[in-house]
Design a protein around this motif. Structure first.
Motif, PDB file in Angstrom:
ATOM      1  N   ASP A  66       0.908  -1.336  -0.063  1.00 45.97           N
ATOM      2  CA  ASP A  66      -0.004  -0.099  -0.157  1.00 45.97           C
ATOM      3  C   ASP A  66       0.921   1.254   0.032  1.00 45.97           C
ATOM      4  N   PRO A  67       0.868   1.815  -1.259  1.00 43.40           N
ATOM      5  CA  PRO A  67       1.908   3.290  -1.169  1.00 43.40           C
ATOM      6  C   PRO A  67       1.628   4.271  -0.070  1.00 43.40           C
ATOM      7  N   VAL A  68       0.264   4.138   0.327  1.00 49.54           N
ATOM      8  CA  VAL A  68      -0.023   5.456   1.459  1.00 49.54           C
ATOM      9  C   VAL A  68       0.680   4.894   2.574  1.00 49.54           C
ATOM     10  N   LEU A  69       0.393   3.759   3.140  1.00 45.28           N
ATOM     11  CA  LEU A  69       1.051   3.112   4.128  1.00 45.28           C
ATOM     12  C   LEU A  69       2.422   3.124   4.298  1.00 45.28           C
ATOM     13  N   GLU A  70       3.360   3.208   2.975  1.00 42.01           N
ATOM     14  CA  GLU A  70       4.494   3.155   2.888  1.00 42.01           C
ATOM     15  C   GLU A  70       5.119   4.667   3.186  1.00 42.01           C
ATOM     16  N   PHE A  71       4.157   5.351   2.356  1.00 43.83           N
ATOM     17  CA  PHE A  71       4.469   6.769   2.662  1.00 43.83           C
ATOM     18  C   PHE A  71       4.317   7.222   4.145  1.00 43.83           C
ATOM     19  N   LEU A  72       3.318   6.778   4.833  1.00 43.14           N
ATOM     20  CA  LEU A  72       3.341   7.340   6.508  1.00 43.14           C
ATOM     21  C   LEU A  72       4.258   6.777   6.960  1.00 43.14           C
ATOM     22  N   GLY A  73       4.875   5.596   6.786  1.00 43.26           N
ATOM     23  CA  GLY A  73       5.998   4.935   7.369  1.00 43.26           C
ATOM     24  C   GLY A  73       7.187   5.898   7.120  1.00 43.26           C
ATOM     25  N   ALA A  74       7.239   6.113   5.830  1.00 44.10           N
ATOM     26  CA  ALA A  74       8.590   7.123   5.556  1.00 44.10           C
ATOM     27  C   ALA A  74       8.343   8.461   6.281  1.00 44.10           C
ATOM     28  N   CYS A  75       7.337   8.858   6.286  1.00 43.10           N
ATOM     29  CA  CYS A  75       7.091  10.182   7.063  1.00 43.10           C
ATOM     30  C   CYS A  75       7.647  10.113   8.399  1.00 43.10           C
ATOM     31  N   LEU A  76       6.983   9.121   9.049  1.00 48.23           N
ATOM     32  CA  LEU A  76       7.392   8.892  10.468  1.00 48.23           C
ATOM     33  C   LEU A  76       8.807   8.467  10.915  1.00 48.23           C
ATOM     34  N   ARG A  77       9.843   7.816   9.823  1.00 48.14           N
ATOM     35  CA  ARG A  77      11.020   7.625   9.948  1.00 48.14           C
ATOM     36  C   ARG A  77      11.848   9.109   9.503  1.00 48.14           C
ATOM     37  N   ALA A  78      11.163  10.010   9.029  1.00 48.59           N
ATOM     38  CA  ALA A  78      12.072  11.111   8.352  1.00 48.59           C
ATOM     39  C   ALA A  78      12.454  10.763   7.182  1.00 48.59           C
ATOM     40  N   ASP A  79      12.188   9.863   6.552  1.00 48.32           N
ATOM     41  CA  ASP A  79      12.622   9.352   5.293  1.00 48.32           C
ATOM     42  C   ASP A  79      12.581   9.910   3.897  1.00 48.32           C
ATOM     43  N   ARG A  80      12.942  11.271   3.934  1.00 50.50           N
ATOM     44  CA  ARG A  80      12.713  12.159   2.541  1.00 50.50           C
ATOM     45  C   ARG A  80      13.049  11.594   1.419  1.00 50.50           C
ATOM     46  N   THR A  81      13.848  10.752   1.163  1.00 54.18           N
ATOM     47  CA  THR A  81      14.153  10.023  -0.055  1.00 54.18           C
ATOM     48  C   THR A  81      13.065   9.141  -0.660  1.00 54.18           C
ATOM     49  N   THR A  82      12.542   8.389   0.462  1.00 50.80           N
ATOM     50  CA  THR A  82      11.150   7.769   0.087  1.00 50.80           C
ATOM     51  C   THR A  82      10.077   8.198   0.007  1.00 50.80           C
ATOM     52  N   VAL A  83       9.975   9.519   0.714  1.00 49.89           N
ATOM     53  CA  VAL A  83       8.759  10.298   0.612  1.00 49.89           C
ATOM     54  C   VAL A  83       8.836  10.925  -0.868  1.00 49.89           C
ATOM     55  N   ASP A  84       9.793  11.341  -1.272  1.00 48.88           N
ATOM     56  CA  ASP A  84      10.240  12.235  -2.650  1.00 48.88           C
ATOM     57  C   ASP A  84       9.964  11.107  -3.607  1.00 48.88           C
ATOM     58  N   ARG A  85      10.334   9.825  -3.569  1.00 45.92           N
ATOM     59  CA  ARG A  85      10.123   9.040  -4.745  1.00 45.92           C
ATOM     60  C   ARG A  85       8.641   8.501  -4.578  1.00 45.92           C
TER      61      ARG A  85
END
Length: 194
Positions: A66-85
């Motif tokens: 689920d890309p939305v869950l992946e995005f939310l996880g990246a936000c919580l990790r502050a993973d800007r690379t994944t957020v931008d991708r």
């Protein structure tokens, strides 16, 4: 019981944690849904869905995350690379994430993740969105309780409401800071209130 145990082992060996939890019928909601009235039918449905997804993964069928869950996880990790991708793949993912978990920024503050709070504020998450559980607290409540003065200052500068009250204690962020003896935050929030 033997069949469920075998399914759990098979799913666990194949690396599908959701399949293992679903096969065992033991899915724990991060939102506390089972504790807050979802009932056995809801938990059983979640377990079945998780088991079906895990089973498909274990059988070798492609299961799209689920890309939305992946995005939310990246936000919580502050993973800007994944957020931008993920934003590059689907610009609507930001609005979908905010719609699904508008209070996600509060979860980041509760976990004392200033980097994640900054990222989510930059993405448009509402700094005043209240968490659903357990107390309907805002990000400012969590930051104040944790004594993270930098986060408190950031949130206030970005529009966080210092007069917001939680639903359990009817307390403001200042009250949460006082309760947890966070002296620097107490002093700052008292100044903001003047």
């Amino acid at each position: 019981a033997g069949r469920a145990g075998a399914s759990v082992k098979l799913a666990a060996i194949s690396g599908t944690a959701a399949g293992a939890a679903g096969a065992a019928g033991a899915v724990t909601s991060t939102t506390g849904a089972a504790c807050w009235g979802a009932g056995a039918a809801g938990a059983a449905g979640a377990a079945g869905a998780a088991g079906a997804a895990g089973g498909a993964g274990a059988a070798g069928a492609a299961v799209r995350a689920d890309p939305v869950l992946e995005f939310l996880g990246a936000c919580l990790r502050a993973d800007r690379t994944t957020v931008d991708r993920l934003r590059g793949e689907d610009p609507a993912v930001v609005a979908q994430a905010i719609a699904r978990r508008p209070h996600h920024i509060s979860a980041a503050a509760d976990k004392d993740r200033l980097d994640a709070v900054i990222l989510m504020a930059d993405l448009g998450f509402d700094v005043n969105a209240a968490a659903r559980y357990p107390h309907q607290q805002t990000a400012l409540h969590g930051a104040a309780f944790n004594g993270n003065l930098a986060m408190v200052e950031f949130l206030v500068a970005h529009g966080a409401d210092p007069s917001a009250k939680d639903c359990s204690f009817h307390a403001t962020p200042l009250g949460w800071a006082e309760h947890n003896q966070q002296t620097h935050v107490v002093e700052y929030l008292r100044e903001v209130a003047r």
